[in-house]
Design a protein around this motif. Structure first.
Motif, PDB file in Angstrom:
ATOM      1  N   TYR A  42       0.884  -1.154   0.000  1.00 47.74           N
ATOM      2  CA  TYR A  42       0.000   0.000   0.000  1.00 47.74           C
ATOM      3  C   TYR A  42       0.923   1.205   0.000  1.00 47.74           C
ATOM      4  N   GLY A  43       0.752   2.079  -0.954  1.00 50.15           N
ATOM      5  CA  GLY A  43       1.548   3.296  -1.008  1.00 50.15           C
ATOM      6  C   GLY A  43       0.718   4.456  -0.502  1.00 50.15           C
ATOM      7  N   VAL A  44       1.337   5.302   0.311  1.00 49.94           N
ATOM      8  CA  VAL A  44       0.667   6.480   0.854  1.00 49.94           C
ATOM      9  C   VAL A  44       1.592   7.669   0.639  1.00 49.94           C
ATOM     10  N   GLN A  45       1.052   8.731   0.055  1.00 51.58           N
ATOM     11  CA  GLN A  45       1.820   9.956  -0.113  1.00 51.58           C
ATOM     12  C   GLN A  45       1.070  11.104   0.531  1.00 51.58           C
ATOM     13  N   ASP A  46       1.757  11.853   1.377  1.00 47.36           N
ATOM     14  CA  ASP A  46       1.211  13.076   1.949  1.00 47.36           C
ATOM     15  C   ASP A  46       1.341  14.145   0.872  1.00 47.36           C
ATOM     16  N   CYS A  47       0.225  14.601   0.344  1.00 46.76           N
ATOM     17  CA  CYS A  47       0.257  15.534  -0.784  1.00 46.76           C
ATOM     18  C   CYS A  47       0.776  16.907  -0.386  1.00 46.76           C
ATOM     19  N   VAL A  48       0.687  17.262   0.897  1.00 49.73           N
ATOM     20  CA  VAL A  48       1.163  18.565   1.351  1.00 49.73           C
ATOM     21  C   VAL A  48       2.689  18.573   1.447  1.00 49.73           C
ATOM     22  N   SER A  49       3.258  17.549   2.061  1.00 45.23           N
ATOM     23  CA  SER A  49       4.717  17.514   2.220  1.00 45.23           C
ATOM     24  C   SER A  49       5.409  16.733   1.108  1.00 45.23           C
ATOM     25  N   GLY A  50       4.714  15.791   0.491  1.00 44.82           N
ATOM     26  CA  GLY A  50       5.303  14.926  -0.526  1.00 44.82           C
ATOM     27  C   GLY A  50       5.913  13.666   0.041  1.00 44.82           C
ATOM     28  N   ALA A  51       5.912  13.503   1.377  1.00 44.55           N
ATOM     29  CA  ALA A  51       6.493  12.317   2.013  1.00 44.55           C
ATOM     30  C   ALA A  51       5.746  11.061   1.571  1.00 44.55           C
TER      31      ALA A  51
END
Length: 170
Positions: A42-51
């Motif tokens: 499962y991939g998760v990306q924080d769209c605000v920080s890009g992490a």
């Protein structure tokens, strides 16, 4: 705002014979390999920080496993966040729908059918595939997962916010 997706059933392959050196000093890689199973994340990306995070799936990627990921995200990010994801069966199942109804602070933004490219994490999957998974041999799923985790650690040092733009063709 988080972007969530699945990278399913990546084959783990080990070479039948070791790489050899050609007369000109180049590396010669045999095409034969032995399958050692598959790995899914499962991939998760924080769209605000890009992490980025890649969470290895330990079971089949069904509704129960997906709800475990949602629980994890709730624990890490709190009860209120927006989640971008596709409308796959595990995402829209009755069990997932019921879980989301019990957690009204989690706002869901489903991408249109046949438009997975709209989800920012899908770009990350393409990058990790090209930079890590495509060119390496792995003897176990754990080796493959470790290589992805090392890539995520390196990317985390240089992550940037998601900037998504598009334009209509003239």
């Amino acid at each position: 705002m988080l972007s969530l997706g699945e990278k399913t059933s990546h084959p783990v392959r080990a070479p039948v014979r070791a790489d050899t050196r050609a007369g000109d000093g180049g590396v010669r890689r045999e095409f034969e390999y032995v399958r050692k199973g598959t790995v899914s994340w499962y991939g998760v990306q924080d769209c605000v920080s890009g992490a980025v995070q890649m969470l290895r799936a330990r079971s089949s990627m069904d509704s129960a496993a997906f709800i475990e990921v949602l629980e994890y995200l709730k624990d890490v990010h709190g009860p209120d966040f927006m989640l971008i994801m596709d409308n796959g069966p595990a995402h829209t199942s009755p069990a997932t729908t019921a879980w989301l109804a019990e957690h009204p602070g989690i706002e869901i933004l489903l991408t249109p059918k046949h438009a997975s490219w709209v989800n920012p994490i899908e770009s990350v999957f393409g990058i990790v595939t090209r930079q890590v998974l495509e060119h390496d041999w792995f003897t176990t799923g754990d080796d493959c997962d470790q290589a992805v985790r090392e890539w995520v650690q390196e990317r985390t040092r240089t992550h940037r916010p998601v900037s998504f733009t598009w334009q209509l063709a003239a």
